[in-house]
Write an enzyme that holds these catalytic residues in place. Structure first.
Site, PDB file in Angstrom:
ATOM      1  N   ASN A  12     -18.162  29.456  73.037  1.00  0.00           N
ATOM      2  CA  ASN A  12     -17.550  28.265  73.759  1.00  0.00           C
ATOM      3  C   ASN A  12     -16.632  27.791  72.802  1.00  0.00           C
ATOM      4  O   ASN A  12     -16.769  27.201  71.764  1.00  0.00           O
ATOM      5  CB  ASN A  12     -18.974  27.384  73.497  1.00  0.00           C
ATOM      6  CG  ASN A  12     -18.658  25.853  74.121  1.00  0.00           C
ATOM      7  OD1 ASN A  12     -17.437  25.731  74.858  1.00  0.00           O
ATOM      8  ND2 ASN A  12     -19.303  24.758  74.082  1.00  0.00           N
ATOM      9  N   LYS A  14     -14.862  25.235  73.166  1.00  0.00           N
ATOM     10  CA  LYS A  14     -14.725  23.666  73.609  1.00  0.00           C
ATOM     11  C   LYS A  14     -13.176  23.404  73.834  1.00  0.00           C
ATOM     12  O   LYS A  14     -12.613  24.031  74.514  1.00  0.00           O
ATOM     13  CB  LYS A  14     -15.293  22.988  72.284  1.00  0.00           C
ATOM     14  CG  LYS A  14     -16.750  23.437  71.927  1.00  0.00           C
ATOM     15  CD  LYS A  14     -17.436  22.702  70.863  1.00  0.00           C
ATOM     16  CE  LYS A  14     -18.675  23.352  70.276  1.00  0.00           C
ATOM     17  NZ  LYS A  14     -19.691  22.461  69.694  1.00  0.00           N
ATOM     18  N   HIS A 100     -24.057  21.337  78.654  1.00  0.00           N
ATOM     19  CA  HIS A 100     -23.857  21.111  77.143  1.00  0.00           C
ATOM     20  C   HIS A 100     -24.139  19.886  76.629  1.00  0.00           C
ATOM     21  O   HIS A 100     -24.059  18.882  77.086  1.00  0.00           O
ATOM     22  CB  HIS A 100     -22.678  21.733  76.561  1.00  0.00           C
ATOM     23  CG  HIS A 100     -22.257  22.075  75.206  1.00  0.00           C
ATOM     24  ND1 HIS A 100     -22.153  21.000  74.417  1.00  0.00           N
ATOM     25  CD2 HIS A 100     -22.363  23.318  74.645  1.00  0.00           C
ATOM     26  CE1 HIS A 100     -21.932  21.626  73.232  1.00  0.00           C
ATOM     27  NE2 HIS A 100     -22.080  22.812  73.318  1.00  0.00           N
ATOM     28  N   GLU A 102     -22.852  18.162  74.524  1.00  0.00           N
ATOM     29  CA  GLU A 102     -21.567  17.482  74.278  1.00  0.00           C
ATOM     30  C   GLU A 102     -21.147  16.760  75.941  1.00  0.00           C
ATOM     31  O   GLU A 102     -20.698  15.787  76.010  1.00  0.00           O
ATOM     32  CB  GLU A 102     -20.297  18.072  73.601  1.00  0.00           C
ATOM     33  CG  GLU A 102     -20.702  18.323  72.486  1.00  0.00           C
ATOM     34  CD  GLU A 102     -20.008  19.632  71.895  1.00  0.00           C
ATOM     35  OE1 GLU A 102     -18.956  20.185  72.408  1.00  0.00           O
ATOM     36  OE2 GLU A 102     -20.253  19.970  70.873  1.00  0.00           O
ATOM     37  N   GLU A 170     -29.929  24.884  72.387  1.00  0.00           N
ATOM     38  CA  GLU A 170     -29.068  24.470  71.262  1.00  0.00           C
ATOM     39  C   GLU A 170     -29.575  23.114  70.835  1.00  0.00           C
ATOM     40  O   GLU A 170     -29.340  22.030  71.446  1.00  0.00           O
ATOM     41  CB  GLU A 170     -27.758  24.282  71.858  1.00  0.00           C
ATOM     42  CG  GLU A 170     -26.987  25.460  72.516  1.00  0.00           C
ATOM     43  CD  GLU A 170     -25.637  25.337  72.585  1.00  0.00           C
ATOM     44  OE1 GLU A 170     -25.040  26.329  72.012  1.00  0.00           O
ATOM     45  OE2 GLU A 170     -25.136  24.524  73.111  1.00  0.00           O
ATOM     46  N   GLY A 176     -22.736  22.559  65.238  1.00  0.00           N
ATOM     47  CA  GLY A 176     -21.631  22.164  64.298  1.00  0.00           C
ATOM     48  C   GLY A 176     -21.998  21.609  62.894  1.00  0.00           C
ATOM     49  O   GLY A 176     -20.829  20.998  62.348  1.00  0.00           O
ATOM     50  N   SER A 216     -24.831  26.631  65.168  1.00  0.00           N
ATOM     51  CA  SER A 216     -24.499  27.029  63.933  1.00  0.00           C
ATOM     52  C   SER A 216     -24.573  28.573  63.518  1.00  0.00           C
ATOM     53  O   SER A 216     -25.266  28.773  62.354  1.00  0.00           O
ATOM     54  CB  SER A 216     -25.360  26.108  62.766  1.00  0.00           C
ATOM     55  OG  SER A 216     -24.442  24.790  62.717  1.00  0.00           O
TER      56      SER A 216
HETATM   57  C1  PEP Z   1     -22.131  25.114  70.797  1.00  0.00           C
HETATM   58  O1  PEP Z   1     -21.035  24.151  70.734  1.00  0.00           O
HETATM   59  O2  PEP Z   1     -22.308  25.380  71.803  1.00  0.00           O
HETATM   60  C2  PEP Z   1     -22.187  25.202  69.509  1.00  0.00           C
HETATM   61  C3  PEP Z   1     -23.512  26.212  69.317  1.00  0.00           C
HETATM   62  O3  PEP Z   1     -21.404  25.129  68.435  1.00  0.00           O
HETATM   63  P1  PEP Z   1     -21.750  25.672  66.948  1.00  0.00           P
HETATM   64  O4  PEP Z   1     -21.717  27.248  66.899  1.00  0.00           O
HETATM   65  O5  PEP Z   1     -20.327  25.287  66.077  1.00  0.00           O
HETATM   66  O6  PEP Z   1     -22.746  24.897  66.278  1.00  0.00           O
END
Ligand code: PEP
Length: 254
Positions: A12, A14, A100, A102, A170, A176, A216
């Site tokens: 992703n 983003k 997601h 976000e 997630e 992040g 992460s």
């Molecule tokens: C994500 O945005 O779906 C995500 C898992 O981000 P990150 O891997 O940076 O934690």
């Protein structure tokens, strides 16, 4: 990881990627996919909408799949700035991320909206990657399992199957941040998710629907996380912006 469910590594991007960076990034991945073919995993990249067309062009005739990061629940109409699932399909996408955290946070999307978007994706012939996960406050209250179970019940469409849905766990606090739940905690949540899918959709779907972990994921923790029994791949944010890191995560599934 199960032999029955071929691992899926999804990136992703983003709101990252201009032509100058996105085209070389997908180019490297396309070359790696071709060189490594046949791979023991499936790979998906979800660029920002502005880059989908160019990324599809580069990924053409490789096994690299391309997806959107969101879609509207309607097929078309007066929704300025939005993109429909049909439009993503028309561009050459085969997946779309919905729900997601976000989107849930920044745009107030609740489970009913996420489910409607997933249904729109499925109706357009896309595979919906439905995201679920608890906030840090919910984790601290000890209600992770209840929160994630309720999100699955509310967000995953009733006609879902392995051909039209992927569910990604997630934890919001892990996205992040460089922090992850322990492997035991991830496996416990994934096992519960599979049980919930069994209850909602039946045994065949529970055995075949992919459950991704996201939050992460990096090359340094990928082998351990991808080795968990009910983890069938990863949804990767930050590390998917480096072709070397993203590829190393995929190879952890081999
Ligand atoms: C994500 O945005 O779906 C995500 C898992 O981000 P990150 O891997 O940076 O934690």
């Amino acid at each position: 990881m199960s032999v029955q469910r071929r691992p899926l590594i999804a990136g992703n991007w983003k709101m990252n990627g201009l032509r100058e960076t996105a085209i070389p990034l997908v180019g490297e991945l396309a070359t790696k996919m071709n060189t490594a073919a046949p791979t023991s995993f499936d790979m998906l990249v979800c660029p920002p909408a502005t880059m989908i067309d160019a990324v599809v062009d580069v990924a053409y005739e490789t096994d690299l799949a391309v997806g959107g990061q969101d879609c509207h629940m309607a097929e078309s109409g007066a929704h300025t700035g939005d993109i429909s699932a049909q439009m993503l399909k028309d561009l050459g996408c085969s997946y779309v991320i919905v729900g997601h955290s976000e989107r849930r946070t920044d745009h107030g999307e609740m489970d009913d909206v996420v489910r409607a978007k997933a249904e729109a994706a499925q109706a357009a012939g896309l595979i919906a990657v439905v995201c679920v996960g608890e906030t840090e406050a919910e984790r601290d209250k000890g209600i992770t399992i209840d929160v994630v179970a309720a999100q699955i019940a509310g967000s995953v469409p009733p006609d879902s199957n392995a051909g039209n849905v992927v569910v990604a766990y997630e934890p919001v606090w892990a996205i992040g941040t460089g922090r992850t739940p322990t492997s035991d905690e991830i496996q416990d949540v994934h096992a519960m998710m599979r049980g919930k899918i069994l209850e909602l959709l039946g045994a065949d779907e529970a055995a075949s629907i992919h459950l991704l972990y996201g939050g992460s994921v990096k090359p340094s923790n990928a082998v351990e996380l991808m080795g968990l029994a009910d983890v069938d791949g990863a949804l990767v944010g930050g590390a998917s912006l480096s072709h070397d890191d993203f590829w190393a995560i995929a190879e952890a599934c081999s």
